[in-house]
Motif scaffolding. Sequence first.
Motif, PDB file in Angstrom:
ATOM      1  N   LEU A   2     -45.959  28.677  11.162  1.00 48.25           N
ATOM      2  CA  LEU A   2     -45.846  29.269  12.497  1.00 48.25           C
ATOM      3  C   LEU A   2     -47.152  29.145  13.286  1.00 48.25           C
ATOM      4  CD1 LEU A   2     -43.678  30.813  14.155  1.00 48.25           C
ATOM      5  CD2 LEU A   2     -44.832  32.916  13.486  1.00 48.25           C
ATOM      6  N   SER A   3     -47.095  28.430  14.413  1.00 46.87           N
ATOM      7  CA  SER A   3     -48.275  28.258  15.249  1.00 46.87           C
ATOM      8  C   SER A   3     -48.133  28.946  16.602  1.00 46.87           C
ATOM      9  CB  SER A   3     -48.566  26.769  15.469  1.00 46.87           C
ATOM     10  OG  SER A   3     -47.495  26.151  16.159  1.00 46.87           O
ATOM     11  N   GLU A   4     -46.898  29.311  16.980  1.00 47.74           N
ATOM     12  CA  GLU A   4     -46.680  29.941  18.291  1.00 47.74           C
ATOM     13  C   GLU A   4     -45.709  31.109  18.146  1.00 47.74           C
ATOM     14  OE1 GLU A   4     -45.394  28.677  22.869  1.00 47.74           O
ATOM     15  OE2 GLU A   4     -45.850  27.151  21.369  1.00 47.74           O
ATOM     16  N   LEU A   5     -46.146  32.282  18.566  1.00 46.10           N
ATOM     17  CA  LEU A   5     -45.334  33.500  18.479  1.00 46.10           C
ATOM     18  C   LEU A   5     -45.297  34.149  19.860  1.00 46.10           C
ATOM     19  CD1 LEU A   5     -43.765  35.566  16.781  1.00 46.10           C
ATOM     20  CD2 LEU A   5     -45.951  36.624  16.171  1.00 46.10           C
TER      21      LEU A   5
ATOM     22  N   LEU B 295     -50.900  33.701   8.840  1.00 43.66           N
ATOM     23  CA  LEU B 295     -51.093  33.439  10.271  1.00 43.66           C
ATOM     24  C   LEU B 295     -52.563  33.187  10.590  1.00 43.66           C
ATOM     25  CD1 LEU B 295     -48.714  36.066  11.961  1.00 43.66           C
ATOM     26  CD2 LEU B 295     -48.253  33.666  11.424  1.00 43.66           C
ATOM     27  N   GLN B 296     -53.459  33.649   9.720  1.00 40.87           N
ATOM     28  CA  GLN B 296     -54.883  33.373   9.909  1.00 40.87           C
ATOM     29  C   GLN B 296     -55.148  31.881  10.016  1.00 40.87           C
ATOM     30  OE1 GLN B 296     -57.145  35.014   6.680  1.00 40.87           O
ATOM     31  NE2 GLN B 296     -56.801  37.130   7.262  1.00 40.87           N
ATOM     32  N   ARG B 297     -54.359  31.099   9.303  1.00 36.41           N
ATOM     33  CA  ARG B 297     -54.604  29.654   9.232  1.00 36.41           C
ATOM     34  C   ARG B 297     -53.727  28.843  10.184  1.00 36.41           C
ATOM     35  NH1 ARG B 297     -54.337  31.316   3.854  1.00 36.41           N
ATOM     36  NH2 ARG B 297     -52.249  30.443   3.579  1.00 36.41           N
ATOM     37  N   THR B 298     -52.689  29.460  10.771  1.00 32.66           N
ATOM     38  CA  THR B 298     -51.722  28.656  11.544  1.00 32.66           C
ATOM     39  C   THR B 298     -51.547  29.096  12.995  1.00 32.66           C
ATOM     40  OG1 THR B 298     -49.861  30.062  10.838  1.00 32.66           O
ATOM     41  CG2 THR B 298     -50.411  28.173   9.437  1.00 32.66           C
ATOM     42  N   LEU B 299     -51.669  30.386  13.292  1.00 36.98           N
ATOM     43  CA  LEU B 299     -51.282  30.882  14.617  1.00 36.98           C
ATOM     44  C   LEU B 299     -52.282  30.457  15.686  1.00 36.98           C
ATOM     45  CD1 LEU B 299     -49.028  32.570  15.912  1.00 36.98           C
ATOM     46  CD2 LEU B 299     -50.542  34.549  15.753  1.00 36.98           C
ATOM     47  N   GLN B 300     -51.777  29.727  16.694  1.00 42.41           N
ATOM     48  CA  GLN B 300     -52.628  29.245  17.782  1.00 42.41           C
ATOM     49  C   GLN B 300     -52.288  29.871  19.129  1.00 42.41           C
ATOM     50  OE1 GLN B 300     -52.059  24.989  17.638  1.00 42.41           O
ATOM     51  NE2 GLN B 300     -53.503  24.724  15.952  1.00 42.41           N
ATOM     52  N   HIS B 301     -51.041  30.275  19.289  1.00 41.05           N
ATOM     53  CA  HIS B 301     -50.601  30.833  20.573  1.00 41.05           C
ATOM     54  C   HIS B 301     -49.887  32.156  20.299  1.00 41.05           C
ATOM     55  CE1 HIS B 301     -48.814  30.518  24.752  1.00 41.05           C
ATOM     56  NE2 HIS B 301     -48.051  31.419  24.193  1.00 41.05           N
ATOM     57  N   LEU B 302     -50.367  33.222  20.913  1.00 43.92           N
ATOM     58  CA  LEU B 302     -49.756  34.539  20.750  1.00 43.92           C
ATOM     59  C   LEU B 302     -49.569  35.184  22.118  1.00 43.92           C
ATOM     60  CD1 LEU B 302     -48.803  36.927  18.994  1.00 43.92           C
ATOM     61  CD2 LEU B 302     -51.178  37.697  18.910  1.00 43.92           C
ATOM     62  N   ASP B 303     -48.333  35.550  22.404  1.00 42.75           N
ATOM     63  CA  ASP B 303     -47.999  36.207  23.675  1.00 42.75           C
ATOM     64  C   ASP B 303     -47.361  37.559  23.375  1.00 42.75           C
ATOM     65  OD1 ASP B 303     -47.138  37.061  26.137  1.00 42.75           O
ATOM     66  OD2 ASP B 303     -46.087  35.210  26.680  1.00 42.75           O
TER      67      ASP B 303
ATOM     68  N   LEU C 274     -57.554  36.238  13.011  1.00 44.39           N
ATOM     69  CA  LEU C 274     -56.653  35.164  13.483  1.00 44.39           C
ATOM     70  C   LEU C 274     -57.491  34.102  14.200  1.00 44.39           C
ATOM     71  CD1 LEU C 274     -53.787  37.434  14.896  1.00 44.39           C
ATOM     72  CD2 LEU C 274     -53.823  36.234  12.690  1.00 44.39           C
ATOM     73  N   ARG C 275     -58.309  33.423  13.434  1.00 40.61           N
ATOM     74  CA  ARG C 275     -59.375  32.591  14.017  1.00 40.61           C
ATOM     75  C   ARG C 275     -58.907  31.247  14.547  1.00 40.61           C
ATOM     76  NH1 ARG C 275     -64.837  34.061  10.572  1.00 40.61           N
ATOM     77  NH2 ARG C 275     -64.459  36.289  10.473  1.00 40.61           N
ATOM     78  N   GLU C 276     -57.625  30.916  14.363  1.00 40.74           N
ATOM     79  CA  GLU C 276     -57.107  29.661  14.924  1.00 40.74           C
ATOM     80  C   GLU C 276     -56.556  29.860  16.335  1.00 40.74           C
ATOM     81  OE1 GLU C 276     -57.357  26.604  13.423  1.00 40.74           O
ATOM     82  OE2 GLU C 276     -58.589  27.726  12.009  1.00 40.74           O
ATOM     83  N   LEU C 277     -56.574  31.089  16.835  1.00 35.32           N
ATOM     84  CA  LEU C 277     -56.013  31.368  18.159  1.00 35.32           C
ATOM     85  C   LEU C 277     -56.703  30.549  19.249  1.00 35.32           C
ATOM     86  CD1 LEU C 277     -55.357  35.234  18.340  1.00 35.32           C
ATOM     87  CD2 LEU C 277     -53.664  33.392  18.504  1.00 35.32           C
ATOM     88  N   VAL C 278     -55.884  29.919  20.074  1.00 33.28           N
ATOM     89  CA  VAL C 278     -56.376  29.169  21.229  1.00 33.28           C
ATOM     90  C   VAL C 278     -55.955  29.863  22.521  1.00 33.28           C
ATOM     91  CG1 VAL C 278     -56.246  26.966  22.467  1.00 33.28           C
ATOM     92  CG2 VAL C 278     -56.327  26.986  19.963  1.00 33.28           C
ATOM     93  N   ASN C 279     -54.745  30.421  22.519  1.00 30.08           N
ATOM     94  CA  ASN C 279     -54.187  31.041  23.726  1.00 30.08           C
ATOM     95  C   ASN C 279     -53.691  32.445  23.378  1.00 30.08           C
ATOM     96  OD1 ASN C 279     -52.755  31.715  26.052  1.00 30.08           O
ATOM     97  ND2 ASN C 279     -52.071  29.615  26.398  1.00 30.08           N
TER      98      ASN C 279
ATOM     99  N   ALA D  13     -39.684  26.079   7.993  1.00 28.23           N
ATOM    100  CA  ALA D  13     -40.231  24.993   8.814  1.00 28.23           C
ATOM    101  C   ALA D  13     -40.571  25.456  10.228  1.00 28.23           C
ATOM    102  CB  ALA D  13     -39.244  23.827   8.877  1.00 28.23           C
ATOM    103  N   LEU D  14     -40.327  26.729  10.526  1.00 30.58           N
ATOM    104  CA  LEU D  14     -40.468  27.245  11.894  1.00 30.58           C
ATOM    105  C   LEU D  14     -41.919  27.159  12.377  1.00 30.58           C
ATOM    106  CD1 LEU D  14     -38.302  28.394  13.772  1.00 30.58           C
ATOM    107  CD2 LEU D  14     -39.094  30.679  13.166  1.00 30.58           C
ATOM    108  N   ARG D  15     -42.090  26.517  13.543  1.00 34.74           N
ATOM    109  CA  ARG D  15     -43.413  26.405  14.154  1.00 34.74           C
ATOM    110  C   ARG D  15     -43.538  27.297  15.391  1.00 34.74           C
ATOM    111  NH1 ARG D  15     -46.166  22.209  11.986  1.00 34.74           N
ATOM    112  NH2 ARG D  15     -44.948  20.700  10.775  1.00 34.74           N
ATOM    113  N   LYS D  16     -42.423  27.489  16.085  1.00 33.41           N
ATOM    114  CA  LYS D  16     -42.451  28.335  17.290  1.00 33.41           C
ATOM    115  C   LYS D  16     -41.317  29.347  17.205  1.00 33.41           C
ATOM    116  CE  LYS D  16     -42.062  28.351  22.339  1.00 33.41           C
ATOM    117  NZ  LYS D  16     -41.933  27.548  23.569  1.00 33.41           N
ATOM    118  N   LEU D  17     -41.670  30.620  17.356  1.00 36.68           N
ATOM    119  CA  LEU D  17     -40.675  31.690  17.376  1.00 36.68           C
ATOM    120  C   LEU D  17     -40.845  32.468  18.677  1.00 36.68           C
ATOM    121  CD1 LEU D  17     -38.481  33.373  16.029  1.00 36.68           C
ATOM    122  CD2 LEU D  17     -40.268  34.680  14.855  1.00 36.68           C
ATOM    123  N   ASP D  18     -39.810  32.426  19.503  1.00 35.46           N
ATOM    124  CA  ASP D  18     -39.824  33.089  20.812  1.00 35.46           C
ATOM    125  C   ASP D  18     -38.762  34.189  20.811  1.00 35.46           C
ATOM    126  OD1 ASP D  18     -39.630  33.906  23.443  1.00 35.46           O
ATOM    127  OD2 ASP D  18     -39.708  31.887  24.284  1.00 35.46           O
ATOM    128  N   LEU D  19     -39.213  35.441  20.775  1.00 32.65           N
ATOM    129  CA  LEU D  19     -38.314  36.596  20.793  1.00 32.65           C
ATOM    130  C   LEU D  19     -38.554  37.415  22.059  1.00 32.65           C
ATOM    131  CD1 LEU D  19     -38.662  37.680  17.042  1.00 32.65           C
ATOM    132  CD2 LEU D  19     -36.820  36.363  18.079  1.00 32.65           C
TER     133      LEU D  19
END
Length: 421
Positions: free
Chosen positions: A203-206, A225-233, A249-254, A179-185
């Motif tokens: 996962l939408s934020e990594l 992640l192609q379909r879900t990842l929106q924020h990558l830092d 990774l075409r869903e990337l916004v940030n 169910a993880l949507r945000k993973l901050d490591l």
Amino acid sequence: MKLQCDVEVVNRNLPSFGMKSRGKGTRAVLSIGKHMDKSSQRSNIYMMICTAKDRVGSKYKLKDNIEKFFTWFVDEGKATVRLKEPAVDICLSKADANSLKNFLSAARLADRGSDTSSLPLSTLTPVRARDVEQPKKKLTIISRKDYPLTSNFPYSLEQLQVSYCKLSRVDMRMLSLKALRKLDLSNNHIKKLPATIGDLSCLSELVLHNNHLEVFSEALCLSTLQRTLQHLDVSQNRLHSLPPQFCQLRELVNLKLDDNELVCLPVHMGRLSKLRFLSAAHNQLTVLPSDFRKLSLENLDFFGNPFIHPNPLDHTMQLTFPLTLQEMASRAVANRRIPYGPHIIPAHLCRDLELAKTCECGRVCISFYIKAAVSMNLHQVSHTVVLVDDMGGTDAPVQQHFCSLSCYSEFLDTSLQRGMR
């Protein structure tokens, strides 16, 4: 056998009295175990349901008492057990799918009167208050002493932050949190990402800020992640490049790439059509890919990169006369938009076509071309631009490819005419 989930006990006689159920489950712990039947003075197998309001629990006899199981949505953690006496439906939801399947299997065996030695029975005792709390959705760990070594992460987590714990790799227990949507490591010592991060289908934020990453793998770019990842830092790492497949990774916004060692950006950056915030300050970028012109950003930061000062006369010649047969065939496939794939042509030719460059004339070149750089004002692709240098500039060099000498000559003539004006 115990199961934690949401439970609603629905009395099937309610509609006959003009009443209806609440339609909302309560967090509960379900147990299957032996209990002494006072009327018969014999021990039978019961299901006990304990909630925050009823921690002592309500018991339901199982042997020859289950009318039907409804398991259409068991893979989503939902099921219903219909009892004969009392006439109730026990509706289960928000359960771990595997635990739910095991629990239902035990209930079936109890209903059939199977030998109790083959059943995973529990002691039917009141539960602790913490056992019937609502499932945890957010967890923050910012100290190594708080990091769980022997216990698992709550399976219901949607947001997990583990920082300042000196992790050298991603804990595989995190990768089972479906169910993880945000993973901050952030702020760890992670050098490599496992490809199985791509199995986190929500996962939408990594966030991997301030680690020791040297590679961002192709496998991650080709995962779910192609379909879900929106924020990558991935700022403050040791990345030298990003794979060509990164643009899948075409869903990337940030996207944050600051403080790495990047010498170039992926060729097809323009395919990230949803990207709105891009930060790649303090890298080793000297020129931007030609596809960069296609982006439509709200905020862009390239401060502190050693960009070259483009000169139309400075060029790289990667052109042969005549063109090789492979180059001509590849150009024909790309220009005519002929479908291709590894089942039709060799895989290495597919990879070459994926990296095709577009000439100013609109035609495509693959491995043979003339390359030069031109200056572009970054306001053409972004509403807000952080200054590129201390001089207040907002221009940056962009690569340009030419499929032939005639196209390059035409470009030179145009550049010279502009210079004379």
